[in-house]
Design a protein around this motif. Structure first.
Motif, short mmCIF file in Angstrom:
data_model
loop_
_atom_site.label_atom_id
_atom_site.label_comp_id
_atom_site.label_asym_id
_atom_site.label_seq_id
_atom_site.Cartn_x
_atom_site.Cartn_y
_atom_site.Cartn_z
N LEU A 39 33.95 37.73 44.67
CA LEU A 39 33.67 36.86 43.53
C LEU A 39 32.20 36.92 43.11
CD1 LEU A 39 35.82 33.68 44.25
CD2 LEU A 39 36.18 35.39 42.48
N ARG A 40 31.32 37.26 44.03
CA ARG A 40 29.90 37.42 43.68
C ARG A 40 29.72 38.51 42.62
NH1 ARG A 40 29.05 36.46 49.30
NH2 ARG A 40 27.83 34.56 49.62
N LYS A 41 30.64 39.47 42.58
CA LYS A 41 30.54 40.58 41.65
C LYS A 41 31.29 40.31 40.35
CE LYS A 41 30.65 43.51 45.76
NZ LYS A 41 31.47 44.49 46.54
N ALA A 42 31.87 39.10 40.23
CA ALA A 42 32.66 38.75 39.04
C ALA A 42 32.17 37.42 38.47
CB ALA A 42 34.15 38.66 39.41
N PRO A 43 31.01 37.42 37.80
CA PRO A 43 30.43 36.17 37.32
C PRO A 43 31.30 35.41 36.33
CG PRO A 43 29.32 38.08 36.35
CD PRO A 43 30.20 38.59 37.43
N HIS A 44 32.21 36.12 35.64
CA HIS A 44 33.09 35.45 34.67
C HIS A 44 34.41 35.02 35.30
CE1 HIS A 44 30.26 36.37 31.53
NE2 HIS A 44 30.30 37.65 31.86
N GLY A 45 34.53 35.22 36.59
CA GLY A 45 35.69 34.70 37.31
C GLY A 45 36.89 35.63 37.32
N LEU A 46 37.83 35.33 38.21
CA LEU A 46 39.07 36.08 38.35
C LEU A 46 40.23 35.11 38.51
CD1 LEU A 46 37.90 38.76 40.94
CD2 LEU A 46 38.32 39.19 38.52
N THR A 47 41.42 35.53 38.11
CA THR A 47 42.61 34.74 38.40
C THR A 47 43.06 35.09 39.83
OG1 THR A 47 44.15 36.43 37.64
CG2 THR A 47 43.29 34.89 35.97
N PRO A 48 43.88 34.24 40.44
CA PRO A 48 44.39 34.58 41.77
C PRO A 48 45.12 35.93 41.79
CG PRO A 48 44.79 32.27 41.31
CD PRO A 48 44.27 32.87 40.04
N THR A 49 45.84 36.23 40.72
CA THR A 49 46.57 37.51 40.65
C THR A 49 45.60 38.68 40.61
OG1 THR A 49 48.43 36.46 39.49
CG2 THR A 49 48.24 38.87 39.33
N GLU A 50 44.55 38.57 39.78
CA GLU A 50 43.54 39.63 39.71
C GLU A 50 42.85 39.81 41.05
OE1 GLU A 50 42.20 39.21 35.00
OE2 GLU A 50 41.21 38.00 36.55
N LEU A 51 42.54 38.70 41.71
CA LEU A 51 41.88 38.76 43.01
C LEU A 51 42.78 39.46 44.03
CD1 LEU A 51 39.25 37.81 44.38
CD2 LEU A 51 40.46 35.72 45.03
N ALA A 52 44.06 39.10 44.02
CA ALA A 52 45.01 39.71 44.96
C ALA A 52 45.14 41.21 44.70
CB ALA A 52 46.37 39.03 44.83
N ASP A 53 45.23 41.60 43.43
CA ASP A 53 45.38 43.02 43.10
C ASP A 53 44.14 43.82 43.49
OD1 ASP A 53 47.86 42.49 42.08
OD2 ASP A 53 47.23 42.44 39.98
N GLU A 54 42.94 43.27 43.19
CA GLU A 54 41.71 44.02 43.43
C GLU A 54 41.39 44.15 44.91
OE1 GLU A 54 38.48 42.58 41.05
OE2 GLU A 54 39.66 42.59 39.21
N LEU A 55 41.82 43.16 45.71
CA LEU A 55 41.54 43.20 47.15
C LEU A 55 42.74 43.70 47.96
CD1 LEU A 55 39.58 39.84 47.68
CD2 LEU A 55 38.68 42.16 47.61
N ASN A 56 43.85 43.97 47.24
CA ASN A 56 45.06 44.45 47.91
C ASN A 56 45.54 43.45 48.97
OD1 ASN A 56 47.19 46.25 48.29
ND2 ASN A 56 46.10 47.37 49.91
N ILE A 57 45.59 42.18 48.59
CA ILE A 57 46.12 41.13 49.46
C ILE A 57 47.25 40.45 48.72
CG2 ILE A 57 43.94 40.76 50.68
CD1 ILE A 57 43.43 38.34 48.91
N ASN A 58 48.07 39.67 49.44
CA ASN A 58 49.17 39.01 48.74
C ASN A 58 48.66 37.78 47.97
OD1 ASN A 58 49.36 36.55 50.45
ND2 ASN A 58 50.08 37.97 52.03
N LEU A 59 49.43 37.35 46.99
CA LEU A 59 49.02 36.27 46.10
C LEU A 59 48.80 34.97 46.87
CD1 LEU A 59 48.45 35.39 43.20
CD2 LEU A 59 50.90 34.95 42.92
N TYR A 60 49.63 34.71 47.89
CA TYR A 60 49.48 33.49 48.67
C TYR A 60 48.11 33.45 49.36
CZ TYR A 60 50.08 30.05 52.37
OH TYR A 60 49.90 28.98 53.22
N SER A 61 47.69 34.58 49.92
CA SER A 61 46.38 34.64 50.60
C SER A 61 45.25 34.40 49.61
CB SER A 61 46.21 36.00 51.28
OG SER A 61 47.17 36.19 52.30
N ALA A 62 45.38 34.97 48.40
CA ALA A 62 44.34 34.77 47.39
C ALA A 62 44.24 33.31 47.00
CB ALA A 62 44.65 35.63 46.16
N LYS A 63 45.39 32.67 46.77
CA LYS A 63 45.39 31.25 46.40
C LYS A 63 44.86 30.38 47.53
CE LYS A 63 49.10 31.35 42.95
NZ LYS A 63 50.47 30.88 42.61
N SER A 64 45.20 30.73 48.77
CA SER A 64 44.70 29.95 49.92
C SER A 64 43.18 30.04 50.03
CB SER A 64 45.35 30.46 51.22
OG SER A 64 46.75 30.27 51.20
N ALA A 65 42.65 31.26 49.84
CA ALA A 65 41.21 31.44 49.92
C ALA A 65 40.51 30.65 48.83
CB ALA A 65 40.86 32.92 49.82
#
Length: 314
Positions: free
Chosen positions: A75-101
Motif C-alpha cells: 500500500l505504500r506504493k499505491a498512494p491513491h489506494g486499492l480495493t481488496p480485490t486489486e490487493l488480492a490480485d496484485e499480491l496473489n493472495i485470496n480475497l479473504y486474506s486481503a480483507k482481513s489485513a
C-alpha cells in the motif's frame, strides 16, 4: 508482533533486546505503547509474570502477521489506494486474506478508506506509532541558542499536527528579548515559512486533509489563501530555504528550513527565524548562512517526532 510470535514468553526488557539486535531501535515508552495497544486489542496476552504471548485475535498465527506486513509494504506504493480485490490480485493472495489485513490495519489506524464508501484503501502514515526523537531538549536548545547568538535573530521549531494545527516549540528570543514566533496562530501554517516548509513535504492526502481542517485564513493582503497558489511555493528540495514575506505579519519576513522528514505529519519539522521585512539583501544572505548551519546541526540531532515541550520563549 512478529518478534513475540517468534519468541513467546518474553518480558518487555527481553523483547527490547531482541528488537535492538534485529535493527529496530525504539524508546522504552514507545515499545510499551505498542505492547499496550496490541494487548488491548487481544493480539497479545500478558501473564502474571509480565511475559507476552500471542492472544486470541491472532487466529492465523505468524503467517497472518507476515501477510499484514506485506500488505502495508504494498500500500505504500499505491498512494491513491486499492480495493481488496486489486490487493488480492496484485499480491496473489485470496480475497479473504486481503480483507482481513485491511481490517487489521483499520483497527490500528494505519489503513484508511480513501473516501467514505469508496471501497478503496490506502496507508495512513499518521496512525503509525514511532519512537520519539532521541535527542534531548537541552541538545536541541543548545543549537538554537548558538544560532541566536551568532545571527542576532530569534529561533524556534515548527511542526504540524492534523488535530492541533501548527505547533511551535523550543522558541528562543533574540538578544533584545523579543520574538515574533511564540504567538503564531495554530492556523497559520500556510502563511509562515516554517508551516510552508512542513506542508511542502506532506503527501497530497495529508496536505489536503490538513488545509481543509485548519483553513487558509487571510492575515495580511499578501497571505496566500488558495491551495492552487500555495502549491507554487511548496518547493520539495532538500536544504531549500522557505521565505514568507509579509504573509502573516506585514512587517515581518520569516525564513525556514526543514530539518527532519518522515512518514507522519508531525515528523516534518522546520527550523524557523524572523526578521524585519526591510532587512537589506546582504544581511538576509548572512542570516540564511547562519540558518543553514544551524539546520545542518539539527538534522544530525533530530531522528523522530519531537516530545511536546513548553512553547514559552527562552
Amino acid at each position: 508482533m512478529q518478534t513475540v510470535l517468534a519468541n513467546p514468553g518474553r518480558t518487555t526488557k527481553q523483547l527490547r533486546r531482541l528488537l535492538t539486535e534485529g535493527g529496530d531501535v525504539m524508546s522504552d515508552q514507545t515499545l510499551r505503547t505498542h505492547l499496550d495497544v496490541l494487548t488491548e486489542g487481544g493480539w497479545l496476552i500478558r501473564d502474571v509474570f509480565r511475559q507476552y504471548n500471542p492472544g486470541p485475535t491472532v487466529a492465523g498465527g505468524e503467517p497472518l502477521v507476515r501477510g499484514f506486513q506485506t500488505v502495508l509494504d504494498h500500500l505504500r506504493k499505491a498512494p491513491h489506494g486499492l480495493t481488496p480485490t486489486e490487493l488480492a490480485d496484485e499480491l496473489n493472495i485470496n480475497l479473504y486474506s486481503a480483507k482481513s489485513a485491511i481490517g487489521i490495519g483499520i483497527e490500528f489506524n494505519v489503513i484508511t478508506e480513501t473516501a467514505a464508501g469508496s471501497g478503496r484503501f490506502r496507508l495512513d502514515s499518521d496512525g503509525m506509532l514511532l519512537p520519539v526523537c532521541t535527542a534531548s531538549d537541552s541538545e536541541i536548545d543548545a543549537v538554537l541558542a548558538a544560532f541566536v547568538a551568532s545571527s542576532g535573530r530569534d529561533a524556534g521549531l515548527f511542526t504540524l499536527s492534523q488535530e492541533e494545527g501548527l505547533v511551535i516549540s523550543h522558541v528562543h528570543q533574540d538578544p533584545d528579548g523579543s520574538s515574533r514566533l511564540a504567538d503564531t496562530s495554530p492556523k497559520a501554517a500556510h502563511a509562515t515559512a516554517g508551516g510552508q516548509a512542513a506542508l511542502a513535504w506532506l503527501d497530497e492526502v495529508q496536505r489536503t486533509r490538513y488545509l481543509r481542517t485548519h483553513g487558509m485564513e487571510q492575515y495580511t493582503p499578501k497571505t496566500i489563501t488558495s491551495m492552487t497558489e500555495l502549491e507554487s511555493v511548496l518547493v520539495r528540495e532538500p536544504a531549500h530555504i522557505y521565505a514568507s514575506a509579509g504573509q502573516y505579519r506585514e512587517c515581518c519576513t520569516c525564513l525556514a528550513i526543514l530539518v527532519h522528514n518522515g512518514a507522519r505529519t508531525d515528523e516534518r519539522i522546520a527550523l524557523t527565524t524572523s526578521t524585519h521585512i526591510d532587512t537589506p539583501v546582504p544581511d538576509m544572505r548572512i542570516l540564511e548562512a547562519h540558518l543553514y548551519r544551524a539546520a545542518t546541526a539539527l538534522s544530525n540531532l533530530i531522528d523522530g517526532p519531537l516530545r511536546r515541550t513548553d512553547p514559552s520563549p527562552q
